[in-house]
Enzyme design. Structure first.
Site, short mmCIF file in Angstrom:
data_model
loop_
_atom_site.label_atom_id
_atom_site.label_comp_id
_atom_site.label_asym_id
_atom_site.label_seq_id
_atom_site.Cartn_x
_atom_site.Cartn_y
_atom_site.Cartn_z
N ASP A 170 0.82 -1.22 0.00
CA ASP A 170 0.00 0.00 0.00
C ASP A 170 0.86 1.28 0.00
OD1 ASP A 170 -2.14 -1.83 0.41
OD2 ASP A 170 -1.89 -1.68 2.59
N GLU A 230 -11.59 -0.02 -3.09
CA GLU A 230 -10.73 0.52 -2.03
C GLU A 230 -9.57 1.26 -2.67
OE1 GLU A 230 -9.40 -2.93 0.18
OE2 GLU A 230 -8.19 -3.67 -1.47
O1 FUB Z 1 -3.18 -3.61 3.49
C1 FUB Z 1 -4.48 -3.93 3.93
C2 FUB Z 1 -5.48 -3.61 2.88
O2 FUB Z 1 -5.19 -4.36 1.71
C3 FUB Z 1 -5.47 -2.20 2.42
O3 FUB Z 1 -6.07 -1.31 3.32
C4 FUB Z 1 -6.20 -2.36 1.13
O4 FUB Z 1 -6.15 -1.26 0.30
C5 FUB Z 1 -5.50 -3.58 0.57
O5 FUB Z 1 -4.31 -3.26 -0.08
#
Ligand code: FUB
Length: 361
Positions: free
Chosen positions: A55, A262
Site C-alpha cells: 500500500d 478501495e
Molecule cells: O493492506 C491492507 C489492505 O489491503 C489495504 O487497506 C487495502 O487497500 C488492501 O491493499
C-alpha cells in the site's frame, strides 16, 4: 575414498534437509535480506526485501521521496474475505534520494500500542505536510472493532509519529489518502468495502445490519471531506464521490471491473483531478477524471492491470517532469498478506489519458 551409507550419514542428510527447509520457509526478519534475484517475469524489483511492505503512499518531501507503506507481517490467522490475515502492528517509513537510488528504512514510526484508541490492524496509511508538521493518516480498528481513521504528527517526515488520543471525528472505514490542492486546501479521501466496512456506513451513520449491495444496485462510493486548517478534523461531514461511465450514469455493483472497491488516490494533471482506485475483486487500478476535488468523476480506464496477489493498491506522484506509479505485489513471498512495494514510470497520452501498465514484462 568411498563413503558407506550408514546411520551417521543418514542423520547428516536429515539435518541438511531440515536446515534447508527452515531457511527456505521462515518469514523475513529485519536485517535478513530475502533473495529477490533478477526481476524475472516482473517489470520492476521490490524496493526493499528485508521486510514486507504494501500500500505505498509516496510523497516528495524535503528533497527526497518518502514512501508510507503498510508493514505486512506473518500471521497464523487464516485468510478470509474480511482481511483478518492483514494484522499489521506498526508502520515503517522508507525514503530514497531518487528513483532507482538506495532505499532507507527509517525503522518503526508508529506502533499500534501507542495509538490510545486503536486495537489492531494498521492498514494502508498516507501522509501530508503542512506548516512545519508532518501528518500520518492511518486506519485501525477501534476497541469495538470498527475501522476509523487516525492521525499522528512528527516534525520529521520519517517520524517517529505521535498519535492523537481519538480518531478523526466523522471518519470510518479504511485507506485514507490526503490530497493538497494548488490553493493549499487538503482533502481526505477514504473508504474500502468488504473487510474495510464501507458497506456498513450509509449517510455517515453506522448500520451493523447493512449488507453488500445486490448486483443491480448502484455501487458503494468512496468518501471525501476537506480537512480543517489544523489538519486534525474534517470540515463538515464526508461526501460520497460520484464515479460515472461516459454517459454520466453511476456504476452498478455488477460493474466490478470498474466500480470502486478501495485504495482511493487523488492527483492533479493539467488542471484536471484524477481519482484512481482499486476495483478489488477484479484487481485493477483504474481512474476517473473530474473538474474539482469532490467530483463527479468520469471513468477513463485501467492504469495497472492485476498484479501477483489478491490486493492492488497504489499511489501516483510527479518527480521533476516524470510521473511515477508506486504499487505492490507478492513477488517475494507468493502470499496475499506478505507484499512488497515497487515503482514504475507512468506516462500520459497527449489527450491526458494514462497509458496502462502491467506489473509483468
Ligand atoms: O493492506 C491492507 C489492505 O489491503 C489495504 O487497506 C487495502 O487497500 C488492501 O491493499
Amino acid at each position: 575414498m568411498y563413503c558407506t551409507p550408514g546411520k551417521t550419514s543418514f542423520k547428516y542428510l536429515l539435518s541438511v534437509i531440515v536446515i534447508f527447509y527452515m531457511v527456505a520457509c521462515s518469514p523475513p526478519r529485519a536485517g535478513r535480506a530475502i533473495t529477490e534475484g533478477t526481476t524475472g517475469k516482473y517489470a520492476s524489483r521490490p524496493l526493499v526485501s528485508h521486510i514486507y511492505t504494501a500500500d505505498p503512499s509516496a510523497h516528495y518531501f524535503d528533497g527526497k521521496i518518502f514512501i508510507y507503506p503498510s508493514h505486512d507481517t506473518a500471521t497464523s490467522t487464516t485468510e478470509n474475505d474480511n482481511g483478518d490475515h492483514f494484522r499489521m502492528a506498526d508502520y515503517r517509513i522508507l525514503s530514497m534520494d531518487s528513483i532507482g537510488g538506495k532505499v532507507t528504512d527509517h525503522g518503526v514510526a508508529l506502533k499500534v500500542e501507542d495509538v490510545p484508541w486503536a486495537s489492531q490492524q494498521l492498514w494502508a496509511p498516507d501522509a501530508a505536510f503542512s506548516q512545519g508538521t508532518y501528518y500520518l493518516y492511518f486506519p485501525a480498528k477501534d476497541k469495538q472493532g470498527l475501522f476509523k481513521i487516525g492521525v499522528a504528527t512528527s516534525p520529521k517526515p520519517e517520524g517517529p509519529f505521535t498519535a492523537e488520543k481519538e480518531p478523526l471525528k466523522g471518519t470510518y472505514s479504511i485507506d485514507p489518502a490526503v490530497f493538497r490542492d494548488d490553493d493549499g486546501s487538503f482533502y481526505l479521501y477514504f473508504g474500502g468495502i468488504w473487510g474495510g466496512q464501507l458497506q456498513n456506513w450509509n449517510n455517515n451513520r453506522y448500520d451493523s445490519s447493512a449488507k453488500l449491495r445486490n448486483k443491480d444496485e448502484t455501487a458503494i462510493l468512496p468518501r471525501v471531506a476537506r480537512l480543517s486548517p489544523g489538519m486534525k478534523s474534517l470540515e463538515g461531514e464526508p461526501a460520497e464521490i460520484k464515479i460515472t461511465d461516459s454517459n454520466g450514469n453511476l456504476f452498478l455493483e455488477k460493474d466490478n471491473d470498474k466500480r470502486f472497491f478501495e485504495a482511493a488516490w487523488m492527483h492533479k494533471y493539467n488542471g484536471k483531478y484524477y481519482l484512481s482506485y482499486s476495483t478489488g475483486d477484479t484487481h485493477n487500478i483504474v481512474y476517473a477524471i473530474g473538474d474539482n476535488p469532490y467530483g463527479p468523476f468520469k471513468y477513463q480506464g485501467v492504469i495497472l492491470k492485476p498484479v501477483d496477489g489478491w490486493t492492488n493498491h497504489h499511489s501516483i506522484i510527479q518527480i521533476g517532469d516524470k510521473w511515477y506509479l508506486f504499487y505492490h505485489d507478492t513477488q517475494l513471498s507468493g502470499k496475499t498478506h506478505l507484499r512488497n512495494v515497487k515503482v514504475t514510470e507512468m506516462k500520459y497520452n497527449s489527450d491526458g489519458t494514462i497509458q496502462p501498465l502491467s506489473a509483468f514484462k
